[in-house]
Scaffold this motif. Structure first.
Motif, PDB file in Angstrom:
ATOM      1  N   GLN A 106       0.724  -1.165  -0.089  1.00 27.85           N
ATOM      2  CA  GLN A 106      -0.016  -0.121   0.198  1.00 27.85           C
ATOM      3  C   GLN A 106       0.777   1.326   0.063  1.00 27.85           C
ATOM      4  OE1 GLN A 106      -2.671   0.405   3.356  1.00 27.85           O
ATOM      5  NE2 GLN A 106      -4.072   1.361   1.943  1.00 27.85           N
ATOM      6  N   SER A 107       1.993   1.362   0.793  1.00 24.28           N
ATOM      7  CA  SER A 107       2.744   2.762   0.921  1.00 24.28           C
ATOM      8  C   SER A 107       3.702   2.785  -0.215  1.00 24.28           C
ATOM      9  CB  SER A 107       3.312   2.747   2.208  1.00 24.28           C
ATOM     10  OG  SER A 107       4.200   1.492   2.464  1.00 24.28           O
ATOM     11  N   ASN A 108       4.371   1.530  -0.565  1.00 25.48           N
ATOM     12  CA  ASN A 108       5.387   1.732  -1.723  1.00 25.48           C
ATOM     13  C   ASN A 108       5.108   1.214  -2.928  1.00 25.48           C
ATOM     14  OD1 ASN A 108       7.655   3.211  -0.037  1.00 25.48           O
ATOM     15  ND2 ASN A 108       7.058   1.276   1.265  1.00 25.48           N
ATOM     16  N   ALA A 109       3.919   0.474  -2.842  1.00 26.29           N
ATOM     17  CA  ALA A 109       3.556  -0.261  -4.271  1.00 26.29           C
ATOM     18  C   ALA A 109       4.622  -1.348  -4.514  1.00 26.29           C
ATOM     19  CB  ALA A 109       3.354   0.731  -5.354  1.00 26.29           C
ATOM     20  N   LEU A 110       5.211  -2.000  -3.687  1.00 28.83           N
ATOM     21  CA  LEU A 110       6.387  -2.957  -3.706  1.00 28.83           C
ATOM     22  C   LEU A 110       5.849  -4.331  -3.233  1.00 28.83           C
ATOM     23  CD1 LEU A 110       9.285  -1.323  -2.224  1.00 28.83           C
ATOM     24  CD2 LEU A 110       8.978  -2.275  -4.531  1.00 28.83           C
ATOM     25  N   ARG A 111       6.416  -5.297  -3.808  1.00 31.56           N
ATOM     26  CA  ARG A 111       6.283  -6.788  -3.174  1.00 31.56           C
ATOM     27  C   ARG A 111       7.542  -7.547  -3.245  1.00 31.56           C
ATOM     28  NH1 ARG A 111       4.984 -11.911  -3.940  1.00 31.56           N
ATOM     29  NH2 ARG A 111       3.609 -12.811  -2.756  1.00 31.56           N
ATOM     30  N   PHE A 112       7.933  -7.992  -2.055  1.00 37.54           N
ATOM     31  CA  PHE A 112       8.873  -8.658  -2.045  1.00 37.54           C
ATOM     32  C   PHE A 112       8.854 -10.276  -2.187  1.00 37.54           C
ATOM     33  CE2 PHE A 112      10.546  -4.930   0.501  1.00 37.54           C
ATOM     34  CZ  PHE A 112      11.502  -4.574  -0.357  1.00 37.54           C
ATOM     35  N   LYS A 113       9.393 -10.752  -3.059  1.00 38.68           N
ATOM     36  CA  LYS A 113       9.286 -12.258  -3.418  1.00 38.68           C
ATOM     37  C   LYS A 113      10.322 -12.846  -3.251  1.00 38.68           C
ATOM     38  CE  LYS A 113       9.386 -13.191  -8.117  1.00 38.68           C
ATOM     39  NZ  LYS A 113       9.047 -13.185  -9.397  1.00 38.68           N
ATOM     40  N   VAL A 114      10.464 -13.896  -2.279  1.00 40.52           N
ATOM     41  CA  VAL A 114      11.685 -14.379  -1.791  1.00 40.52           C
ATOM     42  C   VAL A 114      11.893 -15.690  -2.663  1.00 40.52           C
ATOM     43  CG1 VAL A 114      12.974 -15.908   0.194  1.00 40.52           C
ATOM     44  CG2 VAL A 114      11.405 -13.549   0.731  1.00 40.52           C
ATOM     45  N   VAL A 115      12.969 -15.610  -3.657  1.00 41.61           N
ATOM     46  CA  VAL A 115      13.299 -16.876  -4.307  1.00 41.61           C
ATOM     47  C   VAL A 115      14.213 -17.423  -3.855  1.00 41.61           C
ATOM     48  CG1 VAL A 115      12.357 -15.378  -6.652  1.00 41.61           C
ATOM     49  CG2 VAL A 115      14.915 -15.276  -5.775  1.00 41.61           C
ATOM     50  N   ALA A 116      15.021 -17.117  -3.047  1.00 40.74           N
ATOM     51  CA  ALA A 116      15.765 -18.230  -2.581  1.00 40.74           C
ATOM     52  C   ALA A 116      16.107 -17.904  -0.808  1.00 40.74           C
ATOM     53  CB  ALA A 116      17.225 -17.970  -3.211  1.00 40.74           C
ATOM     54  N   LEU A 117      15.995 -19.000  -0.059  1.00 38.78           N
ATOM     55  CA  LEU A 117      16.484 -18.996   0.995  1.00 38.78           C
ATOM     56  C   LEU A 117      17.612 -19.983   1.484  1.00 38.78           C
ATOM     57  CD1 LEU A 117      15.423 -17.775   3.944  1.00 38.78           C
ATOM     58  CD2 LEU A 117      13.884 -19.533   3.933  1.00 38.78           C
ATOM     59  N   VAL A 118      18.499 -19.269   1.986  1.00 34.21           N
ATOM     60  CA  VAL A 118      19.961 -20.193   2.073  1.00 34.21           C
ATOM     61  C   VAL A 118      20.398 -20.046   3.302  1.00 34.21           C
ATOM     62  CG1 VAL A 118      22.428 -20.598   0.739  1.00 34.21           C
ATOM     63  CG2 VAL A 118      20.429 -19.207  -0.283  1.00 34.21           C
ATOM     64  N   ASP A 119      20.887 -21.357   4.117  1.00 38.92           N
ATOM     65  CA  ASP A 119      21.624 -21.245   5.020  1.00 38.92           C
ATOM     66  C   ASP A 119      22.892 -21.822   4.868  1.00 38.92           C
ATOM     67  OD1 ASP A 119      21.359 -24.086   5.411  1.00 38.92           O
ATOM     68  OD2 ASP A 119      20.351 -24.056   7.261  1.00 38.92           O
ATOM     69  N   SER A 120      23.666 -22.339   5.760  1.00 38.01           N
ATOM     70  CA  SER A 120      25.209 -22.736   5.632  1.00 38.01           C
ATOM     71  C   SER A 120      24.952 -24.006   4.858  1.00 38.01           C
ATOM     72  CB  SER A 120      25.944 -22.940   6.849  1.00 38.01           C
ATOM     73  OG  SER A 120      25.528 -23.812   7.923  1.00 38.01           O
ATOM     74  N   ARG A 121      23.968 -24.768   4.872  1.00 37.70           N
ATOM     75  CA  ARG A 121      24.045 -26.264   4.290  1.00 37.70           C
ATOM     76  C   ARG A 121      23.037 -26.345   3.172  1.00 37.70           C
ATOM     77  NH1 ARG A 121      23.392 -29.649   9.638  1.00 37.70           N
ATOM     78  NH2 ARG A 121      22.371 -27.885  10.123  1.00 37.70           N
ATOM     79  N   GLN A 122      21.956 -25.635   3.494  1.00 40.00           N
ATOM     80  CA  GLN A 122      20.692 -25.858   2.429  1.00 40.00           C
ATOM     81  C   GLN A 122      20.291 -24.710   1.928  1.00 40.00           C
ATOM     82  OE1 GLN A 122      18.357 -28.492   5.063  1.00 40.00           O
ATOM     83  NE2 GLN A 122      19.097 -30.400   4.199  1.00 40.00           N
ATOM     84  N   TRP A 123      19.469 -25.046   0.914  1.00 42.29           N
ATOM     85  CA  TRP A 123      18.633 -23.875   0.197  1.00 42.29           C
ATOM     86  C   TRP A 123      17.450 -24.116  -0.515  1.00 42.29           C
ATOM     87  CZ3 TRP A 123      19.978 -20.983  -5.098  1.00 42.29           C
ATOM     88  CH2 TRP A 123      20.035 -21.943  -6.153  1.00 42.29           C
ATOM     89  N   PHE A 124      16.512 -23.450  -0.568  1.00 41.50           N
ATOM     90  CA  PHE A 124      15.363 -23.392  -1.600  1.00 41.50           C
ATOM     91  C   PHE A 124      15.772 -22.549  -2.608  1.00 41.50           C
ATOM     92  CE2 PHE A 124      13.252 -24.671   2.611  1.00 41.50           C
ATOM     93  CZ  PHE A 124      12.788 -25.772   2.392  1.00 41.50           C
ATOM     94  N   PHE A 125      15.217 -22.876  -3.570  1.00 44.36           N
ATOM     95  CA  PHE A 125      15.169 -21.894  -4.828  1.00 44.36           C
ATOM     96  C   PHE A 125      13.820 -22.163  -5.665  1.00 44.36           C
ATOM     97  CE2 PHE A 125      16.964 -20.916  -9.471  1.00 44.36           C
ATOM     98  CZ  PHE A 125      16.521 -19.569  -9.437  1.00 44.36           C
ATOM     99  N   VAL A 126      13.131 -21.001  -5.601  1.00 45.71           N
ATOM    100  CA  VAL A 126      11.792 -21.258  -6.146  1.00 45.71           C
ATOM    101  C   VAL A 126      11.621 -19.759  -7.213  1.00 45.71           C
ATOM    102  CG1 VAL A 126       9.230 -21.167  -6.102  1.00 45.71           C
ATOM    103  CG2 VAL A 126      10.731 -22.467  -4.485  1.00 45.71           C
ATOM    104  N   PRO A 127      11.972 -19.775  -8.411  1.00 49.00           N
ATOM    105  CA  PRO A 127      11.882 -18.467  -8.923  1.00 49.00           C
ATOM    106  C   PRO A 127      10.768 -17.738  -9.137  1.00 49.00           C
ATOM    107  CG  PRO A 127      13.028 -20.284 -10.273  1.00 49.00           C
ATOM    108  CD  PRO A 127      12.515 -21.090  -9.243  1.00 49.00           C
ATOM    109  N   GLU A 128       9.706 -18.510  -8.836  1.00 49.43           N
ATOM    110  CA  GLU A 128       8.323 -17.702  -8.879  1.00 49.43           C
ATOM    111  C   GLU A 128       8.102 -17.169  -7.372  1.00 49.43           C
ATOM    112  OE1 GLU A 128       7.451 -22.245  -8.793  1.00 49.43           O
ATOM    113  OE2 GLU A 128       8.814 -20.704 -10.167  1.00 49.43           O
ATOM    114  N   GLY A 129       8.968 -17.597  -6.590  1.00 53.69           N
ATOM    115  CA  GLY A 129       8.776 -17.122  -5.147  1.00 53.69           C
ATOM    116  C   GLY A 129       8.214 -17.855  -4.110  1.00 53.69           C
ATOM    117  N   LEU A 130       8.929 -18.217  -2.848  1.00 51.86           N
ATOM    118  CA  LEU A 130       8.301 -18.987  -1.918  1.00 51.86           C
ATOM    119  C   LEU A 130       7.023 -18.468  -1.486  1.00 51.86           C
ATOM    120  CD1 LEU A 130      11.697 -19.429  -0.647  1.00 51.86           C
ATOM    121  CD2 LEU A 130      10.367 -21.458  -0.423  1.00 51.86           C
TER     122      LEU A 130
END
Ligand SMILES: NC(=O)c1ccc[n+]([C@@H]2O[C@H](COP(=O)([O-])OP(=O)(O)OC[C@H]3O[C@@H](n4cnc5c(N)ncnc54)[C@H](OP(=O)(O)O)[C@@H]3O)[C@@H](O)[C@H]2O)c1
Length: 354
Positions: A31-55
């Protein structure tokens, strides 16, 4: 609505809080910034999720709940950070924000590659900005690199330094109490508690890093003060700093358990320093200070009645703020504030650099 892909390195305390803030503020930021953050990758020291369309928010929630419970992130085995950025870019992800909320060394090649790909960077990790000037220089004054939470845990320290340097004020010094953990230790020692007992409480309360020497060495404070000095325009190196460690050098290499067991060997020396200061109407505080010539980080005597003795402050002494330095006071620690600083950086990047 502008959609901004986000790649998050680090799913620890700050990373998980940031993910929760992204979810919780989604509607308000739209509403305030007309923005949407789409988390496409979430990564720790050992594993990751990668979803190009966003988790989805429920996938994100499950992932942070697993980490909170001490379980593996899930997803698949992760490639190197650099390879990972290449893979994300090769999948067609553009104008992304890379978030570094790790405390790890060696993120620079991945950050540099992300910058080449046109991505913005938001860091709470101090190490890239505190590395050798030859590699760190490109991150300073770079509109695509934001790092509010590297100093002051989300308080507007970097923003204030940027404003003062933008208007070409002349810096004389930057100084402050920059560690919540060491502030707590000083106040306990001042009450007459032995160092080892104060350390035990700090660890029990979760104020220290898993290895408390990471706080007590003063190295983390030095990195923050170095970053402030570099923001003030001084091309300093870590070797330009004198850093006082609050533990004896012979305890540098033992296990954490052995360190805690032997912490009593620092009791008498520190008790005497705090008692001597008190007798002279002073208090000891762990302060970092930097000028154009270099910096000093360690226990410093302050007048017991001065506001600085009783506040967690950061101050800038400049030509404009000469007689009365500009001072920023606040808690400056904690996961919500630190993650908030990163979220603010992500919004600035989306608005101004992507
Ligand atoms: N906590 C605060 O209040 C605070 C305040 C100001 C600034 N900061 C800074 O914010 C950063 C994060 O702090 P924190 O308290 O969240 O630390 P933390 O709880 O120790 O979490 C660090 C996270 O980074 C991950 N990690 C380590 N190496 C990695 C790599 N190569 N790639 C991807 N992820 C990696 C860890 O993975 P695993 O989970 O697999 O171990 C963990 O999830 C640090 O730089 C810290 O100095 C923290």
């Amino acid at each position: 609505m502008k959609e901004i892909p986000v790649i998050i390195f680090g799913v620890g305390g700050v990373g998980r809080t940031l993910v929760q803030q992204i979810i919780d503020t989604r509607a308000a930021i739209a509403q305030s910034n007309a923005l949407r953050f789409k988390v496409v990758a979430l990564v720790d020291s050992r594993q990751w999720f990668f979803v190009p369309e966003g988790l989805s928010d429920s996938e994100l929630t499950t992932a942070i709940q697993r980490k909170e419970a001490g379980q593996p992130l899930g997803g698949s085995e992760r490639p190197s950070a650099e390879k990972l950025i290449s893979m994300v870019a090769a999948a067609g992800v553009e104008n992304a924000v890379v978030v570094d909320v790790t405390a790890t060394d060696g993120m620079e090649p991945a950050i540099d590659l992300a910058l080449e790909k046109g991505y913005g960077i938001a860091l709470a990790n101090k190490k890239p900005h505190a590395g050798p000037w030859s590699s760190a220089q490109k991150y300073y004054g770079n509109p695509a690199v934001r790092h509010e939470s590297t100093v002051g845990g989300g308080e507007p320290i970097i923003a204030s330094l940027r404003y003062l340097s933008d208007i070409h004020d002349t810096f004389f010094s930057c100084e402050g109490q920059l560690s919540g953990t060491l502030g707590f230790m000083c106040r306990e020692l001042e009450k007459g508690r032995p160092f080892s007992a104060a350390l035990g409480s700090a660890m029990e309360l979760g104020y220290t890093e898993p290895d408390p020497r990471d706080d007590l060495s003063g190295e983390d404070v030095m990195r923050k003060v170095l970053i402030m000095g570099r923001m003030a325009g001084w091309q300093l190196e870590q070797s330009d700093f004198e850093v006082e460690s609050l533990y004896d050098a012979d305890l540098a290499d033992c296990s954490v358990a052995e360190f805690v067991e032997k912490a009593g060997q620092m009791d008498a020396g520190l008790a005497k320093r705090f008692a001597d200061a008190k007798a002279a109407g002073k208090v000891l505080r762990y302060v970092g200070r930097v000028t154009a010539e270099g910096g000093k980080v360690g226990l410093m005597e302050l007048d017991a009645n001065s506001p600085m003795a009783n506040l967690k402050y950061i101050q800038f002494h400049t030509k404009l703020y000469d007689a009365e330095p500009l001072m920023i006071i606040g808690a400056g620690a904690g996961l919500e504030m630190t993650a908030g600083g990163v979220l603010g950086d992500m919004i600035s990047l989306a608005r101004e650099a992507l």
